[in-house]
Design a protein around this motif. Sequence first.
Motif, PDB file in Angstrom:
ATOM      1  N   VAL A  38      -4.150  -5.714   2.722  1.00 52.96           N
ATOM      2  CA  VAL A  38      -5.133  -4.784   2.176  1.00 52.96           C
ATOM      3  C   VAL A  38      -6.447  -5.541   1.948  1.00 52.96           C
ATOM      4  O   VAL A  38      -6.590  -6.262   0.975  1.00 52.96           O
ATOM      5  N   ILE A  64     -10.416  -0.990  -0.619  1.00 50.52           N
ATOM      6  CA  ILE A  64      -9.925  -0.158  -1.722  1.00 50.52           C
ATOM      7  C   ILE A  64     -10.844  -0.371  -2.921  1.00 50.52           C
ATOM      8  O   ILE A  64     -10.880  -1.456  -3.487  1.00 50.52           O
ATOM      9  N   LEU A 120       0.859  -1.172   0.000  1.00 53.77           N
ATOM     10  CA  LEU A 120       0.000   0.000   0.000  1.00 53.77           C
ATOM     11  C   LEU A 120       0.900   1.229   0.000  1.00 53.77           C
ATOM     12  O   LEU A 120       1.806   1.336   0.826  1.00 53.77           O
ATOM     13  N   ILE A 121       0.679   2.124  -0.958  1.00 48.84           N
ATOM     14  CA  ILE A 121       1.533   3.308  -1.042  1.00 48.84           C
ATOM     15  C   ILE A 121       0.809   4.518  -0.466  1.00 48.84           C
ATOM     16  O   ILE A 121      -0.292   4.860  -0.892  1.00 48.84           O
ATOM     17  N   ILE A 122       1.436   5.134   0.542  1.00 48.36           N
ATOM     18  CA  ILE A 122       0.895   6.369   1.116  1.00 48.36           C
ATOM     19  C   ILE A 122       1.998   7.419   1.063  1.00 48.36           C
ATOM     20  O   ILE A 122       3.093   7.184   1.583  1.00 48.36           O
ATOM     21  N   ASP A 123       1.729   8.551   0.461  1.00 51.68           N
ATOM     22  CA  ASP A 123       2.710   9.645   0.372  1.00 51.68           C
ATOM     23  C   ASP A 123       4.071   9.154  -0.111  1.00 51.68           C
ATOM     24  O   ASP A 123       5.107   9.517   0.455  1.00 51.68           O
ATOM     25  N   GLY A 124       4.063   8.312  -1.111  1.00 52.72           N
ATOM     26  CA  GLY A 124       5.332   7.886  -1.703  1.00 52.72           C
ATOM     27  C   GLY A 124       6.033   6.758  -0.968  1.00 52.72           C
ATOM     28  O   GLY A 124       7.024   6.227  -1.449  1.00 52.72           O
ATOM     29  N   THR A 125       5.546   6.390   0.211  1.00 54.81           N
ATOM     30  CA  THR A 125       6.158   5.283   0.941  1.00 54.81           C
ATOM     31  C   THR A 125       5.351   4.016   0.702  1.00 54.81           C
ATOM     32  O   THR A 125       4.118   4.038   0.774  1.00 54.81           O
ATOM     33  N   GLU A 126       6.068   2.939   0.414  1.00 55.02           N
ATOM     34  CA  GLU A 126       5.386   1.681   0.137  1.00 55.02           C
ATOM     35  C   GLU A 126       5.365   0.838   1.402  1.00 55.02           C
ATOM     36  O   GLU A 126       6.414   0.493   1.934  1.00 55.02           O
ATOM     37  N   TYR A 127       4.198   0.540   1.919  1.00 52.83           N
ATOM     38  CA  TYR A 127       4.069  -0.252   3.138  1.00 52.83           C
ATOM     39  C   TYR A 127       3.703  -1.685   2.816  1.00 52.83           C
ATOM     40  O   TYR A 127       2.886  -1.927   1.920  1.00 52.83           O
ATOM     41  N   VAL A 128       4.290  -2.610   3.551  1.00 53.20           N
ATOM     42  CA  VAL A 128       3.953  -4.029   3.414  1.00 53.20           C
ATOM     43  C   VAL A 128       2.892  -4.328   4.449  1.00 53.20           C
ATOM     44  O   VAL A 128       3.144  -4.262   5.644  1.00 53.20           O
ATOM     45  N   THR A 129       1.683  -4.620   3.996  1.00 52.38           N
ATOM     46  CA  THR A 129       0.570  -4.744   4.928  1.00 52.38           C
ATOM     47  C   THR A 129      -0.560  -5.522   4.277  1.00 52.38           C
ATOM     48  O   THR A 129      -0.522  -5.767   3.068  1.00 52.38           O
TER      49      THR A 129
END
Lengths: 105, 511
Positions: A19, A24, A8-17
């Motif tokens: 979903v 979505i 999941l990408i938030i503000d350019g950071t890609e998080y491993v989580t």
Amino acid sequence: MEKELDKLIIDGTEYVTEVPECSIKPYEGVSDPSEIRAFIPGTIVEIKVSEGDMIEPGVVLLLLDAMKMHNEICSRESGLIGKIHVSSGDSVQKNQLLVNIIINK
Amino acid sequence: MSIKRSVYDFLTRLSVKLKGGGDKAIEKQKKKGKNTARERVEDLLLDEDTFLEIDLFVEHSVKDFGMDRKDLVGDGVITGYGKVHNRPVAVFAQDFTVAGGSLGRAHSKKIVKVMDVAAKAGIPLIGINDSGGARIQEGVESLCGYGEIFYRNTKLSGVVPQFSVILGPCAGGAVYSPALTDFVFVVDRISHMFITGPQVIKTVLGEDITQEELGGAMTQASITGNAQFYAKSETEAFNTLKKLLSFLPANSKELPPVSKPIPPDHPLGDDVIPDNRRQAYCVKEIIRGIVDASDFLEVHEYYARNMVVGFARLAGQPIGIIANQPRILAGVLDINASDKAARFIRFCDCFNIPLLTLVDTPGYLPGADQEHAGVIRHGAKILYAYSEATVPKMTVIMRKAYGGAYIAMCSKHLGATFVASWPCGEIAVMGPEGAANIIFRREIAAAEEPEAYRQEKIREYEEKFANPYVAAKKGYVDTIIRSSETRNTLIKVLSMAKQSRTGHPHGNIPL
């Protein structure tokens, strides 16, 4: 039972989580104003316009009997009535195409 | 009539009444895997021999549609009071074996009476719902009954805790009494809630959906969020309810019951979360490492899982916990998480339960879907609930606290009593990647090696802002602690802070 992780990408950071599917939803856009569709299944009671008529926004095109009501179906735009796909007395499904509008540009 | 005769007569009448709808109806109820209303109240919920039933002899007085020939025992509902773990509660249980538990005027009057008892005595109210709905033969009288119950649910909200255990059908207007109460329990295959059932949906919309998919227990617990607790059996549901009661005061004027402090099974060390800010972990493990006996009663376990809320104890003192869950959706705030957290916070504030907020969130969930569904309006509820709450509010920033979500998660600015950060805390307007992209957009574009330049700027931003010291310098973070010190620090804060609510009383409106 651990579920497989997504990204999941938030503000350019890609998080491993994880979903969850329902969280979505792709944006489907607004419906096409040149296609008048049934918002609910029902029966066509009366058609108030003919092919080739000039219409303004808010003019009642036809009446759809559903939920114990005669629902007024209108156009959002002004233009010409193109093809009318139904006749009075027809049963229609949800989302069925009722009338085409040739929109004034 | 001699006294002996009158006693005999009474016992005969009583034995008939205690059978509810009679053997056949009871057998039918059992076949569905359901307990009878009386078993639920006397065996599953209340302490042994504590039930004092009232209004067993109430009868309806309807004459229309052949109702005058029908004798409905207790008018389809059992009401009274008793004790749970030796603390008094008021209770009503709809009896499906009597006219399908349908709600008529006498039925609703009994419920209203026991609600008024709960209000006067200041004791929790537990409703057990198992009803086919309005008693149609009674017309508007039955609607009047629902209305009077809703009115009292609302007036009692925030005054005494209210619980609804859905153990059968609960359809149409009937769903709104549970929806107004603080906690709703559902049981797999037994509970069904909806406004319009599958048949109506089929006739009106032509859509096929089963009762289970539409409004079954898991649907209510995971998709709609109407139910806070899901159980596999009626027994499990009641055991959870009893556990929940153990955290709560009997009413808003009392403090929650304090028990003996028990240390957690696995206390937190200093390396509890991953180094990489993009890596997920389960926040429930952190919670269990902080609270008494590692015992955490999660509320809304299956709904909006990116936000974890529930009850636990710190040195014996009940607290309400609100935590971002990095394991799901990276712990973002979204519409459902906001609603879930806000209502929980407001419940705790109603009943003098201190709050502990654990923060690790990258911000709000982006998307047209969220915006159009009103994330602004829903997100505002968290801000409102935290700002309004006057119980002690403790916040621990575990890792990311970015942007609006930092403010929303009980920051000092919303009146937190105490804010601590772990050394790996990052309090910033956004993550370093996003910030570098915006601040150095032109420079990155003009650089000979844009990606290398970008990475350098990300590191620069990281060093400067991705830490708790900037906020601590300003006093927005009261202290920086190692994660292993969290429990002891929070216990100190709790012993200092005044526990009861000091703000104006409020109800717990469904959000």
